[in-house]
Design an enzyme around this catalytic site. Sequence first.
Site, PDB file in Angstrom:
ATOM      1  N   PHE A  65       0.982  -1.528   0.109  1.00  0.00           N
ATOM      2  CA  PHE A  65       0.003  -0.009   0.065  1.00  0.00           C
ATOM      3  C   PHE A  65       0.826   1.258   0.368  1.00  0.00           C
ATOM      4  O   PHE A  65       1.794   1.393   0.467  1.00  0.00           O
ATOM      5  CB  PHE A  65      -1.560  -0.413   1.622  1.00  0.00           C
ATOM      6  CG  PHE A  65      -1.599  -1.090   1.518  1.00  0.00           C
ATOM      7  CD1 PHE A  65      -3.014  -1.091   0.771  1.00  0.00           C
ATOM      8  CD2 PHE A  65      -1.299  -2.132   1.767  1.00  0.00           C
ATOM      9  CE1 PHE A  65      -4.216  -2.390   0.807  1.00  0.00           C
ATOM     10  CE2 PHE A  65      -1.850  -3.508   1.927  1.00  0.00           C
ATOM     11  CZ  PHE A  65      -3.114  -3.690   1.643  1.00  0.00           C
ATOM     12  N   CYS A  66       0.557   2.161  -0.771  1.00  0.00           N
ATOM     13  CA  CYS A  66       1.165   3.649  -0.435  1.00  0.00           C
ATOM     14  C   CYS A  66       3.032   3.799  -0.656  1.00  0.00           C
ATOM     15  O   CYS A  66       3.722   2.538  -1.725  1.00  0.00           O
ATOM     16  CB  CYS A  66       0.481   4.530   0.519  1.00  0.00           C
ATOM     17  SG  CYS A  66      -1.145   4.530   0.738  1.00  0.00           S
ATOM     18  N   SER A  67       3.523   4.263  -0.302  1.00  0.00           N
ATOM     19  CA  SER A  67       4.563   3.958   0.339  1.00  0.00           C
ATOM     20  C   SER A  67       5.421   2.303   0.202  1.00  0.00           C
ATOM     21  O   SER A  67       6.224   2.922   0.239  1.00  0.00           O
ATOM     22  CB  SER A  67       4.892   5.292   0.778  1.00  0.00           C
ATOM     23  OG  SER A  67       4.572   4.349   2.747  1.00  0.00           O
TER      24      SER A  67
END
Length: 564
Positions: free
Chosen positions: A300-302
């Site tokens: 997820f994301c970073s």
Amino acid sequence: MAQPDIPEGAAEGALGLDMVLVDAARGPLRRLVPPAGTALRFGAALARQPGTLVRRTGELARELGRITVGRSELAPGRKDKRFADPAWTGNPLLRRAMQTHLATARTTWELIEDADLGWQDDERIRFTATNLVDALAPSNVPVVNPLGWKALIDTGGTNVVQGLRRMVTDLATPPRVPSMVEPDAFAVGEDLAVTPGVVVFRTDVFELIRYRPTTDTVREVPLLMVPPTINKYYIADLAPGRSIVEHYVAAGQQVFMISWRNPDERHAEWGLDTYGQALLDAMDAVEQASGSERVALQAFCSGGIITAMVLAHLAATGRQDRVVAASFAVTVLDWSRAGTVSALMDEESVRAATERSRQKGYLDGAQLAEVFAWLRPNDLIWNYWVNNYLQGKPPPNFDILFWNADTTRMTAGLHRDFIDVALGNSLTEPGAATMLGSPVDLSAVTVDSYVTAGIADHLCPWQACYRSTQLLGGRSRFILSTNGHIASLVNPPGNPKSTFQVADETPPDPDEWLAAARTEKGSWWPDFTAWLGERCGEEIPSPTELGGGLEVLGEAPGTYVFDR
């Protein structure tokens, strides 16, 4: 657990805390001032169109005249909840105040359109204009907003006392914006992050949770989930019925979760290599606990940036066969035009941000929460200003917003490395970045990938997420949710309004993909578990000993999730 309604867009600002590439060192008022070059280019663009400026000014003057005599037909948009109270239309003075604001705002947006700036300058000017226009709305003025007067009558004035008390409390500590949720609204391990499991591995950087199967059989290859590096992991394990982990386990998937440590100044030098090695350590532990020689990854994301770089490292070292599939949720790997956050990066802001984190040893999530609140001021600032301060009410309890407020720190090293990756857009050029000594070439990552994005996402524009399908070398399946940033993740089955779009191919042009895409009803979660199941081997009996070859260190959600 039933969830109350929250203002549209409030949850959509929540997950952006991992996007730490804007300046968290300057105060919010400084952030509202665009760079001098942007302001000069905006002024010069309008100066070159004196006729346009005169026309827009005249249109505004004529509309203000109609407002004055009560003949204006200006009305707020259907989704604009600021002026929902009947007094805004029934009271002549309030109606004129509202219409004056709407007319001025409309002229502002028209002038920005007329300037026809480059995308980065346009994003910066819109960011400034949005904050100023929204701040000047009459709904924010205590002596004007009818909700404040009604609360004063209904409570006998106690709303004023409660509102001032809440304001003083909020301003006393970062992020110094109105609270979106009460600090005791939920309890981690009791209301949230309650999917049964155990901690099977722990390092200085992370804990590894293994979830207890609920089916008689499970897929042979386990799934390792890589959460963002700011905020706690339980965005993927919210309240029962809204937990991604719970859904995966119920679908017969073996699931492991990384729970990152909340670092402090002692860990200032932890950078991308540190977190990349942590992911490899987690993969080793998963293989030892499960007995499988391969894993699937969902990031997820970073966490997706770290995962993509580790996959490139595995490809470069001939060990990519350890991974059977990879999923990237709301992850941007190509930063060439990644929305407002990317546009706000300039030399001054980057210098201030990296220097601040270097001095402290970390970047504080609470400071970043303030930055991102001002990206959506109506939803994340002024809505709660009215509710908490003018009306003296507590904010509604909502699990996503509680998670959002449960911020963590990011090490100075990781913050520096993320900024370097984003500013140089180095993941788009083979060899421009490294991971654990290996040049990063995403085209060498040939495992199948499942990429998700939200069509209404203002933090990670879906087109930026889509570009990952062109950078990665394997076959990609791209899913576009009708929701925004956070709702594209927390999107459990059963919501009749949920849909997603998918196509059989991923051509280079995202608009071409969109034209060919078909709409499917419901959540993408079942689609993902079916896709994952095809790649995770045969069904085997569910394990009874969760530790496998590792020692069980405690029950989920572990200890790191409670670190402050």
